[in-house]
Motif scaffolding. Structure first.
Motif, PDB file in Angstrom:
ATOM      1  N   UNK A  88      34.211   5.443  64.934  1.00  0.00           N
ATOM      2  CA  UNK A  88      34.117   4.061  65.408  1.00  0.00           C
ATOM      3  C   UNK A  88      35.495   3.497  65.728  1.00  0.00           C
ATOM      4  N   UNK A  89      36.478   3.802  64.885  1.00  0.00           N
ATOM      5  CA  UNK A  89      37.849   3.325  65.146  1.00  0.00           C
ATOM      6  C   UNK A  89      38.390   3.948  66.423  1.00  0.00           C
ATOM      7  N   UNK A  90      38.178   5.243  66.605  1.00  0.00           N
ATOM      8  CA  UNK A  90      38.665   5.922  67.809  1.00  0.00           C
ATOM      9  C   UNK A  90      37.942   5.399  69.042  1.00  0.00           C
ATOM     10  N   UNK A  91      36.642   5.175  68.938  1.00  0.00           N
ATOM     11  CA  UNK A  91      35.860   4.653  70.055  1.00  0.00           C
ATOM     12  C   UNK A  91      36.325   3.253  70.445  1.00  0.00           C
ATOM     13  N   UNK A  92      36.535   2.393  69.448  1.00  0.00           N
ATOM     14  CA  UNK A  92      36.991   1.029  69.737  1.00  0.00           C
ATOM     15  C   UNK A  92      38.409   1.006  70.287  1.00  0.00           C
ATOM     16  N   UNK A  93      39.252   1.926  69.820  1.00  0.00           N
ATOM     17  CA  UNK A  93      40.610   2.011  70.378  1.00  0.00           C
ATOM     18  C   UNK A  93      40.555   2.454  71.831  1.00  0.00           C
ATOM     19  N   UNK A  94      39.646   3.365  72.162  1.00  0.00           N
ATOM     20  CA  UNK A  94      39.485   3.786  73.555  1.00  0.00           C
ATOM     21  C   UNK A  94      38.981   2.647  74.426  1.00  0.00           C
ATOM     22  N   UNK A  95      38.070   1.831  73.899  1.00  0.00           N
ATOM     23  CA  UNK A  95      37.596   0.665  74.654  1.00  0.00           C
ATOM     24  C   UNK A  95      38.703  -0.368  74.848  1.00  0.00           C
TER      25      UNK A  95
END
Length: 133
Positions: A88-95
């Motif tokens: 989730x952290x990696x996904x939100x950082x990508x967004x």
């Protein structure tokens, strides 16, 4: 008389947040080491995807292992939660950075390696100084 104060590891949300932070720091550190290895030694970007996946898997394993080792129960569930929160952290950082977001393969990689780390952590030797659990 000795005072018994609660450990940080007795609270599940705090221990998982700390484990996710440790896992992400380990993944970033390994990512830096692997990128320096590719830049200085290999000089070929062919293995960069494999090394990036390896650093993520090792970070999830390490964070979940630490959580499982000090919590001493529910290692598989805690590991999957740690891996999913790392995703989730990696996904939100990508967004937030408007780059490619992580896909389902990364989620499965982080969840499986987190589950493995949590189980290995629970089944490892108990730390001798850990008294309150």
């Amino acid at each position: 008389m000795r005072r018994n104060k609660k450990s940080l590891w007795s609270s599940q949300p705090m221990s998982i947040i700390l484990s996710v932070t440790i896992g992400l720091a380990a993944a970033v550190g390994l990512g830096c080491v692997f990128s320096a290895l590719v830049y200085l030694v290999l000089r070929d970007m062919g293995l960069s995807d494999v090394l990036a996946a390896l650093s993520l898997a090792a970070g999830a394993y390490m964070g979940s292992y630490i959580c499982g080792r000090y919590r001493r129960h529910r290692g598989a569930v805690s590991g999957i939660i740690c891996g999913t929160l790392m995703f989730a952290v990696i996904f939100l950082a990508g967004l937030a950075l408007q780059v490619d977001t992580a896909d389902i393969k990364k989620l499965l990689l982080l969840a499986v390696s987190g589950c493995t780390g949590g189980v290995c952590g629970v089944n490892s030797k108990r730390p001798s100084w850990l008294m309150d659990q």
